[in-house]
Every structure is written in C-alpha cells, then in structure tokens.
Design a protein around this motif. Structure first.
Motif, PDB file in Angstrom:
ATOM      1  N   ASN A  40      -7.565   5.652  -2.900  1.00 52.08           N
ATOM      2  CA  ASN A  40      -6.829   4.889  -3.193  1.00 52.08           C
ATOM      3  C   ASN A  40      -5.966   6.089  -4.087  1.00 52.08           C
ATOM      4  N   ASN A  41      -6.190   7.488  -4.678  1.00 51.75           N
ATOM      5  CA  ASN A  41      -6.182   8.354  -5.474  1.00 51.75           C
ATOM      6  C   ASN A  41      -5.518   7.898  -7.103  1.00 51.75           C
ATOM      7  N   LYS A  58       0.434  -1.338  -0.039  1.00 54.28           N
ATOM      8  CA  LYS A  58       0.129   0.275   0.246  1.00 54.28           C
ATOM      9  C   LYS A  58       1.021   0.882   0.217  1.00 54.28           C
ATOM     10  N   GLN A  64       0.781   3.940  -2.666  1.00 53.42           N
ATOM     11  CA  GLN A  64       0.780   5.591  -2.512  1.00 53.42           C
ATOM     12  C   GLN A  64       1.714   6.125  -3.483  1.00 53.42           C
TER      13      GLN A  64
END
Length: 296
Positions: free
Chosen positions: A140-141, A65, A69
């Motif tokens: 999560n962009n 994660k 990112q």
C-alpha cells in the motif's frame, strides 16, 4: 463545486492508515465531525463510495484503493519537494516513516535515537508489525523505509543489507538434554517456533528442508518475548535472534552449541521502487550504511 486538495488527500490517507475517523481526528488534531465532512466531500467529488464499514472495520472499495494510491503518490511527492527546498534553504527538516518487523524493534530504536539526535528537525514515525502486516503496508506504499530480515521476493523493491542477524538455539537454564550436537538430534524436543511467514521462521524452515529435519513437537508462539519466557519456564527449546537475547535477561536460559549455528542472515532496509525517496529517507539509509556491519 468541491475540488481535490492536498488537505482532502491528507485527511483521507490518515483515516485509512489509522483505521478509524476517531484515531485520524486525534492524529490530525481535528474534530471527528470535521474529518467526517472531509471524507464526505472527497466521496462526493468522485461520486463513489470510498470507504465501507465491514465487521466494525473500515474497508477500502476499489475506488477507495485508487484514491488512496493517488494520495500516497501526491503527498509523498509534496513531502519530497518540501524536504528538498528546505535543504536548499539550509533547514534540515522533513518527515520519515519507518516500519519494522517485530524482532527489529530491538535493532532500529537505538540507531534511530542517534539519527534523531543528529537530525532533530526530522519528524519520524515508527511502526512495528509482523512480517505479513509489513508486506501489506509495503503493497500500500504506506512508509518510506521497511526493515526486514527476509524481504519479499515478488515485489518491485530495493533491499540493502546493513546489519548481521544471528539465530541461536536456546534452552531452559536447567536443561540436561543434548548439547554440542546437530539440530537433527534436537528434533524430538518440544521446539517453540514463530508463526508461518515470519522472517525467523522462514530461515529455520529453509535450513530444516535443506537438512531433512522435521520437528516432532513444534509449538507456535507469535512473539519473541513470549518464546524466550516460555523457554525460561521450561516449556521447550527455541531458535531465536541474538538481538532478542541482547535486550532481555539471559540468566534463565542456556545457549546451546549446535552445529551450523548461529544461522546468519541480515537486516535489510527496503524501499518501494515506485515511491520517490525523500532526503530524510536517503539520509537514514546512509546512516544505516555507516553504522551497520556490512561492507562492500
């Protein structure tokens, strides 16, 4: 020794977004072994497992994660820089990732067609998902712009209304029940509703709570098209966006005259505050302002 590169991050991002090595390899135009090797290099670089298979699906580890990112931030900044430099050079190019809730698939494509015709150098990706899936993508962009009728209230976002959304009550064409009435007088009808969490359902639930209305025969159907078809076949009545009706046959359903209806909210363009806004994203938001019906 391996070093972190844009390419490694790009491949990793695509694998996560696509959900599999196979889909990512097709999207990137690379062989599956090449994509797998890139993933292995990235995991080796950090000395930790980034992706795991669980029940046949790829799942991000905590380290995964963090790397995802980072990939989002680095690649978004790179795309923004490229877009800006190209604009300075007089070349209108770049990428634009848009994600919309299911009902908005009737709203955005016609606008997007005009935008793409006016800006043919911009590469556009359009994702259609339900509201819960869209919120997850937002967390999560994953995209530049998200289209909601009911944006989440607990996230660091900017939301700008651009188009009116009307919800009306429809019934089968041969319906002979109450009309020219209140919604409360229809509460004992079988009412076809979207799933909990959808923007349409949230607006209906808010109205019902405010007016003390409780449907005695609710039925959940997780698709606007399926709801309209079910109404046409006589299964019940429904409250549905007029944008859905505008793009489907209406001679087999009847629009009821109900007090306070149509209910109004707006389609909104949502961006994540932490994501740098590309020129393409800025251009599309300006296009929505100019072609919407919200003033002021």
């Amino acid at each position: 020794m391996n070093s972190l590169t844009f390419r490694l991050l790009q491949v990793y991002q695509q694998v996560v977004d696509s959900g599999s090595v196979t889909a990512a390899s097709a999207a990137l135009g690379l062989s599956q072994p090449t994509v797998s090797l890139q993933l292995k290099k990235l995991s080796s670089l950090f000395g930790m497992v980034l992706l795991e298979q669980q029940h046949g699906q790829l799942q991000l580890t905590e380290a995964g994660k963090a790397v995802y990112q980072c990939a989002q931030e680095v690649l978004t900044s790179q795309a923004r820089l490229n877009s800006y430099i190209q604009a300075l050079q007089g070349m209108e190019t770049g990428t634009l990732k848009i994600a919309v809730v299911t009902t908005a698939k009737y709203v955005i494509p016609p606008l997007l067609a005009d935008f793409c015709n006016a800006h043919p150098g911009i590469e556009v990706t359009l994702k259609v998902a339900n509201r819960a899936q869209l919120i997850e993508r937002l967390k999560n962009n994953q995209d530049d712009i998200y289209i909601f009728s009911q944006p989440p209230e607990d996230m660091p976002i900017t939301a700008e209304a651009f188009l009116l959304n009307k919800l009306s009550v429809i019934a089968p064409h041969n319906y002979s029940g109450p009309d020219h009435c209140t919604l409360a007088s229809l509460a004992d009808q079988r009412v076809l509703l979207r799933e909990q969490g959808s923007g349409t359902r949230k607006l209906i639930d808010e109205y019902c709570r405010k007016n003390g209305i409780e449907f005695t025969q609710p039925m959940i159907i997780e698709s606007n098209e399926a709801i309209r078809l079910a109404v046409a076949t006589g299964l019940g009545i429904a409250i549905i966006s007029e944008h859905t009706l505008a793009h489907t046959p209406t001679d087999d359903v009847k629009l009821l005259s109900v007090n306070d209806f149509p209910l109004h909210n707006h389609w909104q363009a949502v961006t994540l505050n932490s994501r740098p806004e590309s020129l393409a994203a800025s251009g599309f938001k300006q296009f929505l302002r100019e072609h919407g019906d919200v003033t002021g």
